[in-house]
Design a protein around this motif. Sequence first.
Motif, PDB file in Angstrom:
ATOM      1  N   MET A  30       0.845  -1.200   0.000  1.00  0.00           N
ATOM      2  CA  MET A  30       0.000   0.000   0.000  1.00  0.00           C
ATOM      3  C   MET A  30       0.882   1.253   0.000  1.00  0.00           C
ATOM      4  O   MET A  30       1.870   1.329   0.707  1.00  0.00           O
ATOM      5  N   THR A  31       0.547   2.192  -0.835  1.00  0.00           N
ATOM      6  CA  THR A  31       1.332   3.410  -0.912  1.00  0.00           C
ATOM      7  C   THR A  31       0.857   4.418   0.120  1.00  0.00           C
ATOM      8  O   THR A  31      -0.141   4.225   0.790  1.00  0.00           O
ATOM      9  N   GLY A  32       1.584   5.516   0.221  1.00  0.00           N
ATOM     10  CA  GLY A  32       1.239   6.547   1.186  1.00  0.00           C
ATOM     11  C   GLY A  32       2.452   6.947   1.984  1.00  0.00           C
ATOM     12  O   GLY A  32       3.554   6.402   1.812  1.00  0.00           O
ATOM     13  N   LEU A  33       2.260   7.893   2.886  1.00  0.00           N
ATOM     14  CA  LEU A  33       3.353   8.412   3.704  1.00  0.00           C
ATOM     15  C   LEU A  33       4.066   7.306   4.463  1.00  0.00           C
ATOM     16  O   LEU A  33       5.286   7.344   4.655  1.00  0.00           O
ATOM     17  N   LEU A  34       3.316   6.302   4.912  1.00  0.00           N
ATOM     18  CA  LEU A  34       3.884   5.202   5.685  1.00  0.00           C
ATOM     19  C   LEU A  34       3.772   3.868   4.949  1.00  0.00           C
ATOM     20  O   LEU A  34       3.797   2.806   5.577  1.00  0.00           O
ATOM     21  N   GLY A  35       3.655   3.934   3.651  1.00  0.00           N
ATOM     22  CA  GLY A  35       3.533   2.716   2.864  1.00  0.00           C
ATOM     23  C   GLY A  35       4.695   1.760   3.074  1.00  0.00           C
ATOM     24  O   GLY A  35       5.853   2.176   3.097  1.00  0.00           O
ATOM     25  N   GLY A  36       4.392   0.485   3.267  1.00  0.00           N
ATOM     26  CA  GLY A  36       5.426  -0.527   3.460  1.00  0.00           C
ATOM     27  C   GLY A  36       5.919  -0.653   4.875  1.00  0.00           C
ATOM     28  O   GLY A  36       6.793  -1.481   5.161  1.00  0.00           O
ATOM     29  N   ARG A  37       5.364   0.131   5.789  1.00  0.00           N
ATOM     30  CA  ARG A  37       5.813   0.084   7.177  1.00  0.00           C
ATOM     31  C   ARG A  37       4.768  -0.582   8.078  1.00  0.00           C
ATOM     32  O   ARG A  37       3.586  -0.634   7.746  1.00  0.00           O
ATOM     33  N   ALA A  38       5.244  -1.056   9.212  1.00  0.00           N
ATOM     34  CA  ALA A  38       4.368  -1.742  10.163  1.00  0.00           C
ATOM     35  C   ALA A  38       4.519  -1.117  11.543  1.00  0.00           C
ATOM     36  O   ALA A  38       5.641  -0.840  11.984  1.00  0.00           O
ATOM     37  N   VAL A  39       3.387  -0.911  12.201  1.00  0.00           N
ATOM     38  CA  VAL A  39       3.369  -0.183  13.463  1.00  0.00           C
ATOM     39  C   VAL A  39       2.485  -0.909  14.473  1.00  0.00           C
ATOM     40  O   VAL A  39       1.433  -1.454  14.117  1.00  0.00           O
ATOM     41  N   VAL A  40       2.889  -0.883  15.726  1.00  0.00           N
ATOM     42  CA  VAL A  40       2.086  -1.402  16.838  1.00  0.00           C
ATOM     43  C   VAL A  40       1.509  -0.225  17.606  1.00  0.00           C
ATOM     44  O   VAL A  40       2.246   0.706  17.970  1.00  0.00           O
ATOM     45  N   GLY A  99      -1.033   4.319   4.901  1.00  0.00           N
ATOM     46  CA  GLY A  99      -0.299   3.215   4.306  1.00  0.00           C
ATOM     47  C   GLY A  99       0.345   2.232   5.238  1.00  0.00           C
ATOM     48  O   GLY A  99       0.887   1.213   4.784  1.00  0.00           O
ATOM     49  N   ALA A 100       0.342   2.486   6.534  1.00  0.00           N
ATOM     50  CA  ALA A 100       0.993   1.566   7.467  1.00  0.00           C
ATOM     51  C   ALA A 100       0.142   0.320   7.694  1.00  0.00           C
ATOM     52  O   ALA A 100      -1.094   0.379   7.688  1.00  0.00           O
ATOM     53  N   SER A 101       0.813  -0.794   7.900  1.00  0.00           N
ATOM     54  CA  SER A 101       0.155  -1.995   8.406  1.00  0.00           C
ATOM     55  C   SER A 101       0.184  -1.883   9.925  1.00  0.00           C
ATOM     56  O   SER A 101       1.232  -1.586  10.502  1.00  0.00           O
ATOM     57  N   VAL A 102      -0.955  -2.120  10.571  1.00  0.00           N
ATOM     58  CA  VAL A 102      -1.076  -1.799  11.986  1.00  0.00           C
ATOM     59  C   VAL A 102      -1.508  -3.004  12.807  1.00  0.00           C
ATOM     60  O   VAL A 102      -2.444  -3.727  12.431  1.00  0.00           O
ATOM     61  N   VAL A 103      -0.824  -3.192  13.939  1.00  0.00           N
ATOM     62  CA  VAL A 103      -1.293  -4.136  14.954  1.00  0.00           C
ATOM     63  C   VAL A 103      -2.104  -3.328  15.950  1.00  0.00           C
ATOM     64  O   VAL A 103      -1.559  -2.457  16.649  1.00  0.00           O
ATOM     65  N   ARG A 163       8.044  -7.122   9.613  1.00  0.00           N
ATOM     66  CA  ARG A 163       8.884  -6.013  10.061  1.00  0.00           C
ATOM     67  C   ARG A 163       8.179  -5.249  11.178  1.00  0.00           C
ATOM     68  O   ARG A 163       7.017  -5.452  11.479  1.00  0.00           O
ATOM     69  N   LEU A 164       8.927  -4.338  11.781  1.00  0.00           N
ATOM     70  CA  LEU A 164       8.379  -3.380  12.745  1.00  0.00           C
ATOM     71  C   LEU A 164       9.093  -2.056  12.515  1.00  0.00           C
ATOM     72  O   LEU A 164      10.323  -2.013  12.456  1.00  0.00           O
ATOM     73  N   ASP A 165       8.324  -0.991  12.357  1.00  0.00           N
ATOM     74  CA  ASP A 165       8.904   0.319  12.108  1.00  0.00           C
ATOM     75  C   ASP A 165       8.522   1.362  13.155  1.00  0.00           C
ATOM     76  O   ASP A 165       9.150   2.419  13.219  1.00  0.00           O
ATOM     77  N   GLY A 166       7.507   1.074  13.954  1.00  0.00           N
ATOM     78  CA  GLY A 166       7.088   2.054  14.936  1.00  0.00           C
ATOM     79  C   GLY A 166       6.256   1.455  16.044  1.00  0.00           C
ATOM     80  O   GLY A 166       5.638   0.396  15.892  1.00  0.00           O
ATOM     81  N   LEU A 167       6.265   2.148  17.175  1.00  0.00           N
ATOM     82  CA  LEU A 167       5.491   1.745  18.347  1.00  0.00           C
ATOM     83  C   LEU A 167       4.816   2.973  18.927  1.00  0.00           C
ATOM     84  O   LEU A 167       5.459   4.016  19.105  1.00  0.00           O
ATOM     85  N   VAL A 168       3.528   2.847  19.230  1.00  0.00           N
ATOM     86  CA  VAL A 168       2.800   3.903  19.930  1.00  0.00           C
ATOM     87  C   VAL A 168       2.371   3.347  21.278  1.00  0.00           C
ATOM     88  O   VAL A 168       1.488   2.485  21.360  1.00  0.00           O
TER      89      VAL A 168
END
Length: 298
Positions: free
Chosen positions: A1-11, A31-35, A84-89
Motif C-alpha cells: 500500500m502506498t502513502g506516507l507510511l507505505g510498506g511500514r508496520a506499526v504497533v 499506508g501503514a500496516s497496523v497491529v 517487520r516493525l517500524d514504529g510503536l505507539v
Amino acid sequence: MTGLLGGRAVVVTGAGRGLGAAYATDLAAHGASVVVNDIDLTEARAVVERITAAGGAAIASGHDVSVHDGAAALVQSCVDEFGRLDGLVNNAGLYHEALPWEENPAAIRRAVEVNVLGALYCQAAASAVLRAGGGGAIVNASSGGMFGFPTVSTYAATKGALAALTYSSALDLEDAGIRVNAISPMALTRMTANALGRDHQSSTEDGPPLAGIEDKPPAAVAPLVTFLLSDLAAGITGQFLRFDGRRISVVTTDAFADHPTVTAPAWGPAAIATAFDGPLARHLQPYGVERRIAPRIR
C-alpha cells in the motif's frame, strides 16, 4: 500500500477505542500496516474491521502489555504478520481519581503496571527489533495531567514517568536511528468526558484546561502521531509535544539551564530558610492547574 507510511508496520497499544483507535486508523490510512492492540480483543477487532473495510491492513491483538511476555509477544506478532516493525505507539493507559489517603493499593499497582511497565516492556521488545532493522520511531502518550490536577496523583505520576522515559530513551536509541517522542493529546474520549480538567480553572487562563473539548475529536489529534512515525519528523526526538487538534506546542524543559542559585561556604537550616525568604523566593515555581503564585510568596 502506498502513502506516507507505505510498506511500514506499526504497533499501537490501547487502540480499541478513543485516541488509540484514531491513531491506528490514521496510520493505516497513510499506508501503514497496523497491529491494533487492546486488552479488550472485541474492541480491537472492531477497529481492524473498520481499517480493512477502508482498504487498509491491520490485525487485532489482545496481549496484556503490563506483562513482559505479553509485550514481547505483541511485538513479535507484528514481525510474524507483516515481516517487520517500524514504529510503536505506547498509548495503553488507565485513569482513575482518588485523594492520596483514599487510594486503593490495587488500583495504584494496576495503573503503574499498565501505564509505566507496559510502556517499558513494549519499548524493550520493540527497540531490539527496530535497532536490528536500522531504526524507527516510538511515541509515548503522556498527559497534561502530570503538570498538576487535584485527585489524580497516581495517574499524573505514571504519565510523568513516560516523559522521563522519553528523554532518556531518546539518548539511548539515537545512534540506532530510533526517534522517541512524547505527546500530551487533548481530545474528547470516554476518559476525558468527565475529567477534572473540565471544571477546574487555571488562574492564568480564561477557562478550564479542557473547556471546549467536546469539539476536539480524537481523529483531529491523530495526524501528530502519523507525522512522528514518518520520515517527515526526521531529526525530531526527545521532545514533549502538546496538541489539541488545532494548537501544537513544545513543552520546554530547560533542565540544564543556569537555575537561580545561592551559594554559601556552609549551610544550616536557618541559613537555608533565609535564602528561601530572600533571593530564592521570587524563583519558586507555581504548580498545578489552579496555581499562579508559588506557595511561599502567596
